[in-house]
Design a protein around this motif. Sequence first.
Motif, PDB file in Angstrom:
ATOM      1  N   ASP A  37       1.291   5.701  -0.444  1.00  0.00           N
ATOM      2  CA  ASP A  37       0.615   6.994  -0.362  1.00  0.00           C
ATOM      3  C   ASP A  37       0.688   7.685  -1.724  1.00  0.00           C
ATOM      4  OD1 ASP A  37       3.147   8.199  -0.602  1.00  0.00           O
ATOM      5  OD2 ASP A  37       3.239   8.820   1.500  1.00  0.00           O
ATOM      6  N   ASN A  38       0.248   8.942  -1.799  1.00  0.00           N
ATOM      7  CA  ASN A  38       0.189   9.611  -3.097  1.00  0.00           C
ATOM      8  C   ASN A  38       1.564   9.987  -3.644  1.00  0.00           C
ATOM      9  OD1 ASN A  38       0.692  11.653  -1.315  1.00  0.00           O
ATOM     10  ND2 ASN A  38      -0.937  13.000  -2.013  1.00  0.00           N
ATOM     11  N   ILE A  92      -8.091   4.675  -6.152  1.00  0.00           N
ATOM     12  CA  ILE A  92      -6.817   4.067  -5.763  1.00  0.00           C
ATOM     13  C   ILE A  92      -6.203   3.458  -7.014  1.00  0.00           C
ATOM     14  CG2 ILE A  92      -5.690   2.299  -4.352  1.00  0.00           C
ATOM     15  CD1 ILE A  92      -7.995   2.732  -2.309  1.00  0.00           C
ATOM     16  N   ALA A 128      -3.288   5.457  -1.593  1.00  0.00           N
ATOM     17  CA  ALA A 128      -3.577   6.186  -2.827  1.00  0.00           C
ATOM     18  C   ALA A 128      -3.201   5.333  -4.030  1.00  0.00           C
ATOM     19  CB  ALA A 128      -2.804   7.501  -2.861  1.00  0.00           C
ATOM     20  N   ASN A 167      -5.619   3.579   3.993  1.00  0.00           N
ATOM     21  CA  ASN A 167      -5.656   4.943   3.456  1.00  0.00           C
ATOM     22  C   ASN A 167      -4.698   5.079   2.270  1.00  0.00           C
ATOM     23  OD1 ASN A 167      -6.781   7.517   3.398  1.00  0.00           O
ATOM     24  ND2 ASN A 167      -5.115   8.370   4.628  1.00  0.00           N
ATOM     25  N   LEU A 189      -8.771   0.842   1.708  1.00  0.00           N
ATOM     26  CA  LEU A 189      -9.348   1.986   2.408  1.00  0.00           C
ATOM     27  C   LEU A 189      -8.863   2.052   3.850  1.00  0.00           C
ATOM     28  CD1 LEU A 189     -12.977   1.847   0.969  1.00  0.00           C
ATOM     29  CD2 LEU A 189     -11.177   3.508   0.407  1.00  0.00           C
ATOM     30  N   ASN A 190      -8.742   0.898   4.479  1.00  0.00           N
ATOM     31  CA  ASN A 190      -8.239   0.841   5.848  1.00  0.00           C
ATOM     32  C   ASN A 190      -6.804   1.364   5.938  1.00  0.00           C
ATOM     33  OD1 ASN A 190      -8.513   0.087   8.655  1.00  0.00           O
ATOM     34  ND2 ASN A 190      -7.081  -1.574   8.188  1.00  0.00           N
ATOM     35  N   TRP A 222       0.852  -1.182   0.000  1.00  0.00           N
ATOM     36  CA  TRP A 222       0.000   0.000   0.000  1.00  0.00           C
ATOM     37  C   TRP A 222       0.887   1.232   0.000  1.00  0.00           C
ATOM     38  CZ3 TRP A 222      -4.279  -1.844  -1.465  1.00  0.00           C
ATOM     39  CH2 TRP A 222      -4.849  -2.986  -0.899  1.00  0.00           C
TER      40      TRP A 222
END
Length: 175
Positions: free
Chosen positions: A81-82, A152, A117, A115, A112-113, A79
């Motif tokens: 981030d942006n 996402i 991007a 967070n 989603l958990n 996962w």
Amino acid sequence: MNAPHHNLDIFDHHQDPAVNDAAGLFTTMTDEQILERAMEILEERHKPGSEALKSPGDTRRYLRMRMANLQHEVFGALWLDNRHRVIEIEDLAAGTVDGAAVYPREVVKAALNANAAAVLFFHNHPSGCSEPSQADIALTRRLKEALGLVDIRVLDHLVVSGAEDAVSLAERGLM
């Protein structure tokens, strides 16, 4: 006086790799110690909050070392981030020697958990063949579609094995 620097090839078993021990003396490392240290370095580069993923090769090596000896399939996600920094590395499903049940609904919940991007999916093929199956390609497309609904980005899906280099679905245009 500085000791001469030698390039060490961890796959050349004719050399005796040496490192400084706690007392500053050189000591010989076993193959297992070398692999443990390599894994520590790769994990450090992929820890949560680390810099953006800059080297696809590092990520491939990390995943290969992490998953190469598994006897069952594991499907997971990096996962991001942006800015493509690692938020978390998560195993999402474990299966048998030739498959793992992955449910898009559960993947979206996990994304989603976290967070996230963006995401880089990965899974292993215990058979030793990194060639993606039609089911792998179809799943990647379904996940990309599902995650796209919540903004996402799916950057890639790597298929990893212990015997071959990881295969990137993005590089092959199979996303």
